[in-house]
Design a protein around this motif. Structure first.
Motif, PDB file in Angstrom:
ATOM      1  N   LEU A  11      37.700 -99.324  17.628  1.00 43.94           N
ATOM      2  CA  LEU A  11      36.481 -99.439  16.840  1.00 43.94           C
ATOM      3  C   LEU A  11      35.218 -99.248  17.510  1.00 43.94           C
ATOM      4  O   LEU A  11      35.330 -99.181  18.931  1.00 43.94           O
ATOM      5  CB  LEU A  11      36.364-100.659  16.148  1.00 43.94           C
ATOM      6  CG  LEU A  11      37.700-100.981  14.966  1.00 43.94           C
ATOM      7  CD1 LEU A  11      37.493-102.194  14.495  1.00 43.94           C
ATOM      8  CD2 LEU A  11      37.470 -99.644  13.826  1.00 43.94           C
ATOM      9  N   PRO A  12      34.165 -98.710  17.136  1.00 42.67           N
ATOM     10  CA  PRO A  12      32.859 -98.551  17.676  1.00 42.67           C
ATOM     11  C   PRO A  12      31.877 -99.649  18.006  1.00 42.67           C
ATOM     12  O   PRO A  12      30.859 -99.618  17.981  1.00 42.67           O
ATOM     13  CB  PRO A  12      32.217 -97.379  16.713  1.00 42.67           C
ATOM     14  CG  PRO A  12      32.487 -97.776  15.511  1.00 42.67           C
ATOM     15  CD  PRO A  12      33.988 -98.154  15.724  1.00 42.67           C
ATOM     16  N   TRP A  13      32.626-100.837  18.090  1.00 44.30           N
ATOM     17  CA  TRP A  13      31.879-101.978  18.394  1.00 44.30           C
ATOM     18  C   TRP A  13      33.028-102.925  19.378  1.00 44.30           C
ATOM     19  O   TRP A  13      34.034-102.625  19.482  1.00 44.30           O
ATOM     20  CB  TRP A  13      31.456-102.952  17.212  1.00 44.30           C
ATOM     21  CG  TRP A  13      32.448-103.129  16.202  1.00 44.30           C
ATOM     22  CD1 TRP A  13      33.386-104.330  15.960  1.00 44.30           C
ATOM     23  CD2 TRP A  13      32.623-102.474  15.089  1.00 44.30           C
ATOM     24  NE1 TRP A  13      34.274-104.228  15.193  1.00 44.30           N
ATOM     25  CE2 TRP A  13      33.757-103.317  14.297  1.00 44.30           C
ATOM     26  CE3 TRP A  13      32.331-101.284  14.447  1.00 44.30           C
ATOM     27  CZ2 TRP A  13      34.267-102.627  13.219  1.00 44.30           C
ATOM     28  CZ3 TRP A  13      32.919-100.818  13.029  1.00 44.30           C
ATOM     29  CH2 TRP A  13      33.864-101.443  12.719  1.00 44.30           C
ATOM     30  N   SER A  14      32.463-104.002  19.956  1.00 43.67           N
ATOM     31  CA  SER A  14      32.961-104.804  20.678  1.00 43.67           C
ATOM     32  C   SER A  14      33.126-106.561  20.185  1.00 43.67           C
ATOM     33  O   SER A  14      32.302-106.366  19.272  1.00 43.67           O
ATOM     34  CB  SER A  14      32.463-105.061  22.198  1.00 43.67           C
ATOM     35  OG  SER A  14      32.524-103.782  22.736  1.00 43.67           O
ATOM     36  N   ALA A  35      33.475 -97.943  10.560  1.00 45.53           N
ATOM     37  CA  ALA A  35      33.564 -97.449  11.730  1.00 45.53           C
ATOM     38  C   ALA A  35      33.164 -95.930  11.694  1.00 45.53           C
ATOM     39  O   ALA A  35      32.288 -95.452  12.648  1.00 45.53           O
ATOM     40  CB  ALA A  35      34.972 -97.528  12.084  1.00 45.53           C
ATOM     41  N   ASP A  36      33.601 -95.013  10.895  1.00 48.05           N
ATOM     42  CA  ASP A  36      33.197 -93.585  10.821  1.00 48.05           C
ATOM     43  C   ASP A  36      31.500 -93.568  10.751  1.00 48.05           C
ATOM     44  O   ASP A  36      30.956 -92.828  11.204  1.00 48.05           O
ATOM     45  CB  ASP A  36      33.733 -93.098   9.511  1.00 48.05           C
ATOM     46  CG  ASP A  36      35.229 -92.621   9.696  1.00 48.05           C
ATOM     47  OD1 ASP A  36      35.646 -92.776  11.036  1.00 48.05           O
ATOM     48  OD2 ASP A  36      36.016 -92.343   8.640  1.00 48.05           O
ATOM     49  N   VAL A  41      26.186 -92.485  13.152  1.00 49.00           N
ATOM     50  CA  VAL A  41      24.945 -92.970  13.578  1.00 49.00           C
ATOM     51  C   VAL A  41      24.901 -93.163  15.319  1.00 49.00           C
ATOM     52  O   VAL A  41      23.688 -92.707  15.578  1.00 49.00           O
ATOM     53  CB  VAL A  41      24.473 -94.409  12.776  1.00 49.00           C
ATOM     54  CG1 VAL A  41      23.417 -95.104  13.483  1.00 49.00           C
ATOM     55  CG2 VAL A  41      24.524 -94.249  11.428  1.00 49.00           C
ATOM     56  N   GLN A  42      25.758 -93.487  15.769  1.00 46.01           N
ATOM     57  CA  GLN A  42      25.610 -93.631  17.204  1.00 46.01           C
ATOM     58  C   GLN A  42      25.578 -92.190  17.676  1.00 46.01           C
ATOM     59  O   GLN A  42      24.903 -91.876  18.752  1.00 46.01           O
ATOM     60  CB  GLN A  42      26.846 -94.264  17.814  1.00 46.01           C
ATOM     61  CG  GLN A  42      27.020 -95.752  17.587  1.00 46.01           C
ATOM     62  CD  GLN A  42      28.150 -96.404  17.803  1.00 46.01           C
ATOM     63  OE1 GLN A  42      29.226 -95.801  17.890  1.00 46.01           O
ATOM     64  NE2 GLN A  42      28.260 -97.794  18.552  1.00 46.01           N
ATOM     65  N   ARG A  88      38.647 -91.157  18.922  1.00 44.19           N
ATOM     66  CA  ARG A  88      39.158 -90.003  18.173  1.00 44.19           C
ATOM     67  C   ARG A  88      40.363 -89.247  19.113  1.00 44.19           C
ATOM     68  O   ARG A  88      40.990 -88.591  18.487  1.00 44.19           O
ATOM     69  CB  ARG A  88      38.108 -89.120  18.086  1.00 44.19           C
ATOM     70  CG  ARG A  88      36.993 -89.750  17.229  1.00 44.19           C
ATOM     71  CD  ARG A  88      35.735 -88.840  16.692  1.00 44.19           C
ATOM     72  NE  ARG A  88      34.765 -89.408  15.810  1.00 44.19           N
ATOM     73  CZ  ARG A  88      33.489 -88.778  15.327  1.00 44.19           C
ATOM     74  NH1 ARG A  88      33.308 -87.612  15.560  1.00 44.19           N
ATOM     75  NH2 ARG A  88      33.049 -89.448  14.591  1.00 44.19           N
ATOM     76  N   GLY A  89      40.059 -89.104  20.522  1.00 43.04           N
ATOM     77  CA  GLY A  89      41.090 -88.252  21.030  1.00 43.04           C
ATOM     78  C   GLY A  89      42.764 -88.990  20.929  1.00 43.04           C
ATOM     79  O   GLY A  89      43.703 -88.486  20.746  1.00 43.04           O
TER      80      GLY A  89
END
Length: 110
Positions: A11-14, A35-36, A41-42, A88-89
């Motif tokens: 996920l794009p957060w910790s 998350a998408d 946004v990031q 994504r990879g």
């Protein structure tokens, strides 16, 4: 996720402790959509920051504190983009092995 293999999504957060967070799901639920959105946004913010950094570099004579702040922001943006790329990879299907892979060294002896 096809192919019978499934990996949890990074996920794009910790976590509050700075550890990576993962989601085990099929990619269609609410948290996946959040998350998408955060990833988009990031990525947008990283693009905007690159434009800002280019502008600062073109200016010349920029104060060190402005450069330091921009460098800190670029570092954070790069960290986010790297995490997105990893996530994504990891979700891409495995590429089939190609016997004529252009990345393999070839002995061209005539």
């Amino acid at each position: 996720m096809g192919g019978g293999t499934h990996e949890a999504r990074l996920l794009p957060w910790s976590s509050p402790e700075g550890k990576p967070c993962y989601l085990d799901g099929d990619g269609t639920g609410y948290i996946s959509r959040v998350a998408d959105t955060i990833e988009n946004v990031q990525l947008g913010m990283a693009g905007d920051l690159l434009v800002h950094a280019d502008d600062l570099l073109a200016e010349g004579g920029v104060a060190p504190d402005r450069l330091r702040l921009t460098l800190e922001q670029l570092t954070e943006a790069l960290r986010n983009v790297h995490r997105i790329a990893e996530s994504r990879g990891a979700r891409l299907p495995a590429a089939p092995e190609d016997p004529a892979d252009p990345m393999d060294p070839v002995d061209d002896v005539a």
